[in-house]
Design a protein around this motif. Structure first.
Motif, short mmCIF file in Angstrom:
data_model
loop_
_atom_site.label_atom_id
_atom_site.label_comp_id
_atom_site.label_asym_id
_atom_site.label_seq_id
_atom_site.Cartn_x
_atom_site.Cartn_y
_atom_site.Cartn_z
N SER A 1 1.20 8.74 -6.33
CA SER A 1 0.67 9.96 -5.70
C SER A 1 0.89 11.23 -6.52
CB SER A 1 1.27 10.14 -4.31
OG SER A 1 2.65 10.34 -4.40
N THR B 1 0.83 -1.21 0.00
CA THR B 1 0.00 0.00 0.00
C THR B 1 0.86 1.25 0.00
OG1 THR B 1 -1.75 -1.20 1.17
CG2 THR B 1 -1.86 1.20 1.22
N VAL C 1 -4.89 2.81 -4.98
CA VAL C 1 -4.18 2.43 -3.77
C VAL C 1 -5.10 1.63 -2.84
CG1 VAL C 1 -3.06 3.33 -1.69
CG2 VAL C 1 -2.53 4.32 -3.90
N ALA C 2 -6.35 2.05 -2.73
CA ALA C 2 -7.31 1.31 -1.91
C ALA C 2 -7.53 -0.09 -2.47
CB ALA C 2 -8.63 2.06 -1.82
N GLY D 1 -6.30 12.82 -8.42
CA GLY D 1 -6.67 12.27 -7.12
C GLY D 1 -7.23 10.86 -7.21
N TRP E 1 1.15 4.01 -3.02
CA TRP E 1 0.91 5.42 -2.72
C TRP E 1 2.08 6.28 -3.21
CZ3 TRP E 1 -3.26 7.92 -0.49
CH2 TRP E 1 -3.06 9.27 -0.19
N ALA F 1 -5.89 7.41 -5.38
CA ALA F 1 -6.31 6.89 -4.08
C ALA F 1 -7.23 5.69 -4.24
CB ALA F 1 -7.00 7.98 -3.27
#
Length: 136
Positions: free
Chosen positions: A95, A87, A106-107, A100, A91, A103
């Motif tokens: 990033s 994770t 990443v989740a 955006g 990120w 995210a």
């Protein structure tokens, strides 16, 4: 022989979590971290930045590390360390996306690695339940 105190157990598990997190993050960097550009085909369709062989190499490398740690009965540390390492690596790698939406990816990495690592640890526990006692 005195039983291990709770803080020694916690320290031991923390070392395993940290170690597996570093391994997972390092494998991400080794397999996926260096390829940052999308390929554009003849029809103008983009793909990438990762190739199938890179992701397969990451999965196989992680499988070896996870099975090795699961055979030593560090299930919680294996799941936590691998998930945290992947994770954080995702990120850091993604990033810089200004939309955006990184995210969400990443989740997905977090949930997927949590589930996959837990499943592999469970399978190792079923297939080799007495591995440590039997001397492998």
């Amino acid at each position: 022989m005195r039983p291990e105190t709770w803080w020694k157990k916690l320290a031991k598990q923390s070392v395993w979590v940290l170690g597996l997190g570093v391994v997972a993050g390092g494998l991400w960097g080794g397999w996926l971290g260096w390829d940052q550009y999308r390929d554009v085909g003849a029809g103008g369709v983009g793909s990438g930045p990762y190739q199938v062989w890179q992701v397969a190499g990451l999965v196989v490398s992680l499988l070896v590390a996870v099975c090795w740690a699961a055979l030593r009965r560090h299930t919680v540390a294996t799941v936590a360390g691998t998930t945290i390492g992947l994770t954080l690596a995702a990120w850091c790698d993604w990033s810089d996306d200004s939309s955006g939406l990184f995210a969400v990816g990443v989740a997905m990495v977090m949930v997927g690695s949590l589930g996959a690592t837990g499943l592999v640890c469970a399978l190792v526990g079923v297939v080799a339940p007495g591995a440590r006692r039997a001397g492998r």
